[in-house]
Every structure is written in structure tokens, then in C-alpha cells.
Design a protein around this motif. Structure first.
Motif, PDB file in Angstrom:
ATOM      1  N   VAL A 212       0.828  -1.211   0.000  1.00 34.36           N
ATOM      2  CA  VAL A 212       0.000   0.000   0.000  1.00 34.36           C
ATOM      3  C   VAL A 212       0.861   1.259   0.000  1.00 34.36           C
ATOM      4  O   VAL A 212       0.382   2.355  -0.280  1.00 34.36           O
ATOM      5  CB  VAL A 212      -0.955  -0.013   1.218  1.00 34.36           C
ATOM      6  CG1 VAL A 212      -1.928   1.155   1.187  1.00 34.36           C
ATOM      7  CG2 VAL A 212      -1.739  -1.326   1.268  1.00 34.36           C
ATOM      8  N   CYS A 231      -8.175   5.485   8.271  1.00 36.79           N
ATOM      9  CA  CYS A 231      -8.107   6.643   7.364  1.00 36.79           C
ATOM     10  C   CYS A 231      -7.527   7.856   8.084  1.00 36.79           C
ATOM     11  O   CYS A 231      -6.668   8.570   7.540  1.00 36.79           O
ATOM     12  CB  CYS A 231      -9.497   6.962   6.818  1.00 36.79           C
ATOM     13  SG  CYS A 231     -10.151   5.709   5.693  1.00 36.79           S
ATOM     14  N   TRP A 236      -5.681   9.990   5.337  1.00 38.53           N
ATOM     15  CA  TRP A 236      -6.509   9.858   4.153  1.00 38.53           C
ATOM     16  C   TRP A 236      -7.871  10.489   4.415  1.00 38.53           C
ATOM     17  O   TRP A 236      -8.301  10.578   5.577  1.00 38.53           O
ATOM     18  CB  TRP A 236      -6.716   8.388   3.782  1.00 38.53           C
ATOM     19  CG  TRP A 236      -5.487   7.653   3.362  1.00 38.53           C
ATOM     20  CD1 TRP A 236      -4.236   8.160   3.174  1.00 38.53           C
ATOM     21  CD2 TRP A 236      -5.391   6.248   3.085  1.00 38.53           C
ATOM     22  NE1 TRP A 236      -3.365   7.174   2.794  1.00 38.53           N
ATOM     23  CE2 TRP A 236      -4.040   5.991   2.724  1.00 38.53           C
ATOM     24  CE3 TRP A 236      -6.292   5.201   3.101  1.00 38.53           C
ATOM     25  CZ2 TRP A 236      -3.591   4.711   2.390  1.00 38.53           C
ATOM     26  CZ3 TRP A 236      -5.861   3.928   2.766  1.00 38.53           C
ATOM     27  CH2 TRP A 236      -4.519   3.686   2.412  1.00 38.53           C
ATOM     28  N   ALA A 242     -13.584   4.773  -0.748  1.00 43.26           N
ATOM     29  CA  ALA A 242     -12.459   5.209  -1.582  1.00 43.26           C
ATOM     30  C   ALA A 242     -11.150   4.636  -1.053  1.00 43.26           C
ATOM     31  O   ALA A 242     -10.259   4.260  -1.834  1.00 43.26           O
ATOM     32  CB  ALA A 242     -12.397   6.736  -1.618  1.00 43.26           C
ATOM     33  N   ALA A 243     -11.036   4.550   0.284  1.00 47.22           N
ATOM     34  CA  ALA A 243      -9.820   3.992   0.875  1.00 47.22           C
ATOM     35  C   ALA A 243      -9.644   2.531   0.465  1.00 47.22           C
ATOM     36  O   ALA A 243      -8.535   2.091   0.124  1.00 47.22           O
ATOM     37  CB  ALA A 243      -9.867   4.116   2.394  1.00 47.22           C
ATOM     38  N   TRP A 244     -10.745   1.795   0.485  1.00 49.64           N
ATOM     39  CA  TRP A 244     -10.658   0.393   0.105  1.00 49.64           C
ATOM     40  C   TRP A 244     -10.261   0.236  -1.362  1.00 49.64           C
ATOM     41  O   TRP A 244      -9.453  -0.628  -1.699  1.00 49.64           O
ATOM     42  CB  TRP A 244     -11.967  -0.334   0.373  1.00 49.64           C
ATOM     43  CG  TRP A 244     -12.002  -1.704  -0.229  1.00 49.64           C
ATOM     44  CD1 TRP A 244     -12.849  -2.172  -1.172  1.00 49.64           C
ATOM     45  CD2 TRP A 244     -11.099  -2.786   0.070  1.00 49.64           C
ATOM     46  NE1 TRP A 244     -12.540  -3.473  -1.496  1.00 49.64           N
ATOM     47  CE2 TRP A 244     -11.473  -3.876  -0.745  1.00 49.64           C
ATOM     48  CE3 TRP A 244     -10.018  -2.935   0.941  1.00 49.64           C
ATOM     49  CZ2 TRP A 244     -10.804  -5.100  -0.714  1.00 49.64           C
ATOM     50  CZ3 TRP A 244      -9.343  -4.143   0.966  1.00 49.64           C
ATOM     51  CH2 TRP A 244      -9.733  -5.205   0.144  1.00 49.64           C
ATOM     52  N   GLN A 245     -10.804   1.037  -2.235  1.00 52.18           N
ATOM     53  CA  GLN A 245     -10.431   0.943  -3.643  1.00 52.18           C
ATOM     54  C   GLN A 245      -8.939   1.234  -3.827  1.00 52.18           C
ATOM     55  O   GLN A 245      -8.278   0.627  -4.670  1.00 52.18           O
ATOM     56  CB  GLN A 245     -11.272   1.911  -4.482  1.00 52.18           C
ATOM     57  CG  GLN A 245     -12.741   1.515  -4.570  1.00 52.18           C
ATOM     58  CD  GLN A 245     -12.931   0.070  -5.050  1.00 52.18           C
ATOM     59  OE1 GLN A 245     -12.325  -0.354  -6.032  1.00 52.18           O
ATOM     60  NE2 GLN A 245     -13.781  -0.670  -4.353  1.00 52.18           N
ATOM     61  N   ARG A 246      -8.421   2.135  -3.029  1.00 54.43           N
ATOM     62  CA  ARG A 246      -6.980   2.441  -3.071  1.00 54.43           C
ATOM     63  C   ARG A 246      -6.172   1.227  -2.619  1.00 54.43           C
ATOM     64  O   ARG A 246      -5.141   0.893  -3.220  1.00 54.43           O
ATOM     65  CB  ARG A 246      -6.707   3.643  -2.176  1.00 54.43           C
ATOM     66  CG  ARG A 246      -5.250   4.054  -2.076  1.00 54.43           C
ATOM     67  CD  ARG A 246      -5.137   5.339  -1.266  1.00 54.43           C
ATOM     68  NE  ARG A 246      -3.762   5.780  -1.117  1.00 54.43           N
ATOM     69  CZ  ARG A 246      -3.409   6.958  -0.588  1.00 54.43           C
ATOM     70  NH1 ARG A 246      -4.348   7.805  -0.168  1.00 54.43           N
ATOM     71  NH2 ARG A 246      -2.137   7.283  -0.485  1.00 54.43           N
ATOM     72  N   ALA A 249      -6.481  -1.721  -5.213  1.00 57.90           N
ATOM     73  CA  ALA A 249      -5.706  -1.455  -6.422  1.00 57.90           C
ATOM     74  C   ALA A 249      -4.219  -1.733  -6.226  1.00 57.90           C
ATOM     75  O   ALA A 249      -3.477  -1.909  -7.192  1.00 57.90           O
ATOM     76  CB  ALA A 249      -5.914  -0.011  -6.873  1.00 57.90           C
ATOM     77  N   SER A 250      -3.772  -1.775  -4.966  1.00 56.10           N
ATOM     78  CA  SER A 250      -2.354  -2.020  -4.679  1.00 56.10           C
ATOM     79  C   SER A 250      -2.021  -3.511  -4.659  1.00 56.10           C
ATOM     80  O   SER A 250      -0.853  -3.887  -4.556  1.00 56.10           O
ATOM     81  CB  SER A 250      -1.972  -1.395  -3.332  1.00 56.10           C
ATOM     82  OG  SER A 250      -2.572  -2.094  -2.255  1.00 56.10           O
TER      83      SER A 250
END
Length: 278
Positions: A212, A231, A236, A242-246, A249-250
Motif C-alpha cells: 500500500v 483513514c 486519508w 475510496a480507501a478500500w479501492q486504493r 488497487a495495490s
């Protein structure tokens, strides 16, 4: 009387060991070391003063170095002798692998869904499992469904009606001794159900911080929503979606996940698919 000519090797034929085929140790080739049973993908080959060695990486990211001795490895169940690849180009022709570390099967069709299922606690858990094990699950015909918590797990299991040909695997967050989750899991005793879990408060923590781009997951005070606290601790925006999507994506492969989650998911897939397939 004619004299019989003997060669320098007087070993009886029945005592001789058949030579094993030589296989180039190409990158990503999956083999098993015969002495220890360690199974992993080839990472690299090196020349040392004691002879050539090969580094293997297992599904959990653990590395082991082994001498490349004759008949020292198993490839798809047969004894082989690993040798160094003849050229760097050979390594580039290694088989493609899925995000879970399995050998990819190009053009493979998804299997018709099994009666068995894997249940996970929430949508984020399901999305993470799909991201890493999706290809494997489709080939095996295993469907993953998510639950909104496990407080009613005994009733959920009873409603599923598990059977030898319809096994149920359940992945639980924060399954540690003395926790509420462990007390609930202990209420399930059906032999066709396997309940396993990881030690993390939430599946977010099962993603390695390095993936991450953070040093560590923040410690969130008791009584505070864990995801919101994460967060805040990371600076964040307090938008958990949105945090989970970030975070998601990692994640590119099993190497981005903690072993405590990897082992449990693999265990569930093995359990659900072990129904005496032909």
C-alpha cells in the motif's frame, strides 16, 4: 573358451539408478525438492563455489536455496535433475502464472459452479479473494459469497444444508482465541463445514503495508470504527469506500498479502473442492 569382457562399472544392472531427465531451471518453473518436500517456483539460479544452486519461492513468499543435485527435484510427480538455463531467453519463456501463484491455463473455460461454496464476512473480503484467486476459483467452479457478519453463523450453516458433495468453507475475520468470532465458530461442528480465519481485525490488514506504500497499519483505539480510524491515522480522507479501492488497487498478486490470509484461503479452496472428483 572365449573370455568375457567387462567394463569398468561392475554394478549389477538391477542396482543401477536410471538417469533422470534434465530440465532447465527456468523462471517460474514449479518444482518440489525431494528431501524436504518444499514446493515453489524458480526465482533464480546461481553458480557458487560448492556448485550451482536454485532459489525457490513458495505460495507464501518464502524463499529457500537448494543445490542443483542429480535427481534432486520432482516436476509434476516425476524425478528430474535441474540444470541451469542455456540462455536468458529461456527464462522469458516460462509459463504464465495467475495472481495466486498457480500456473495459468490459457483459454481454460470456467467450470460449472459446484454445490459447495466459500462464505466470507464482507464485500471487501470477497473482492480481495476474487482479485487474487479469481482465475483459480473459476477453473474449480467455486463461488464465493459474502455475509454481513457471522453473528448468525450456525443458522446460516443450517440453511446451507452442507453435504459431502456440497461442502461449505467460511473465512472469518479476527479469529483469535477468546474473541467473539472464535466463540461463534466453535458452535459449528458439521464435518462438511470448515471455518477458518485470520488474526486481523479487518481484511484490510491482510494486505502488506509495503504494497500500500505505508510503514504499518495504524493502531486504532478501542470503541472507534476501525476503518475510519485507519483513514485518520494515515491522513486519508475519511471515505472508507475510496480507501478500500486504493488498497485493493495495490494488490497485484499473492505476494502483496500476508501469509496468515494466504494459507487460510488455500485451505478453504482445497476443502471445498475435495469431493472425490474423477
Amino acid at each position: 573358451m572365449r573370455s568375457r569382457q567387462y567394463g569398468p562399472d561392475l554394478t549389477p544392472p538391477w542396482k543401477k539408478t536410471a538417469p533422470a531427465p534434465e530440465v532447465p531451471a527456468e523462471a517460474d518453473l514449479v518444482v518440489e525438492e525431494v528431501t524436504t518436500g518444499f514446493c515453489g517456483a524458480v526465482i533464480r539460479c546461481e553458480k557458487t563455489a560448492q556448485g550451482p544452486v536454485v532459489t525457490l519461492e513458495d505460495r507464501f513468499g518464502k524463499h529457500r536455496v537448494f543445490p542443483m543435485e542429480p535427481r534432486g527435484f520432482l516436476l509434476e510427480g516425476r524425478v528430474v535433475t535441474l540444470v541451469r538455463p542455456s540462455s536468458p531467453a529461456a527464462a522469458r519463456s516460462a509459463p504464465a502464472r495467475t495472481a495466486s501463484g498457480s500456473v495459468a491455463v490459457p483459454g481454460a473455460r470456467a467450470r460449472v459452479a459446484r454445490a459447495g461454496r466459500i462464505y466470507v464476512e464482507g464485500r471487501h473480503d470477497a473482492e480481495l479473494v476474487e482479485r487474487v484467486w479469481g482465475d483459480d476459483l473459476r477453473i474449480e467452479g467455486v463461488v464465493v459469497e459474502y455475509l454481513e457478519g457471522i453473528d448468525d453463523l450456525p443458522a446460516i450453516v443450517a440453511d446451507f444444508s452442507p453435504a459431502p458433495d456440497a461442502r461449505l468453507g467460511v473465512l472469518v475475520d479476527h479469529l483469535v482465541p477468546g474473541s467473539k468470532e472464535s466463540r461463534i465458530a466453535e458452535q459449528v461442528s458439521d464435518p462438511c463445514v470448515l471455518v477458518v480465519g485470520h488474526p486481523y481485525i479487518d481484511v484490510w490488514e491482510a494486505v502488506k503495508p509495503s504494497a500500500v506504500g505505508i510503514r504499518a497499519w495504524p493502531k486504532v483505539p478501542r470503541g472507534q470504527d476501525w476503518k475510519t480510524g485507519v483513514c485518520r491515522g494515515l491522513g486519508w480522507p475519511e471515505n472508507t469506500g475510496a480507501a478500500w479501492q486504493r488498497i485493493l488497487a495495490s494488490v497485484h498478486s499473492y505476494r502483496d498479502l500476508e501469509p496468515a490470509l494466504l494459507g487460510r484461503v488455500e485451505e478453504l479452496i482445497d476443502f471445498v473442492t475435495d469431493v472425490g472428483d474423477a
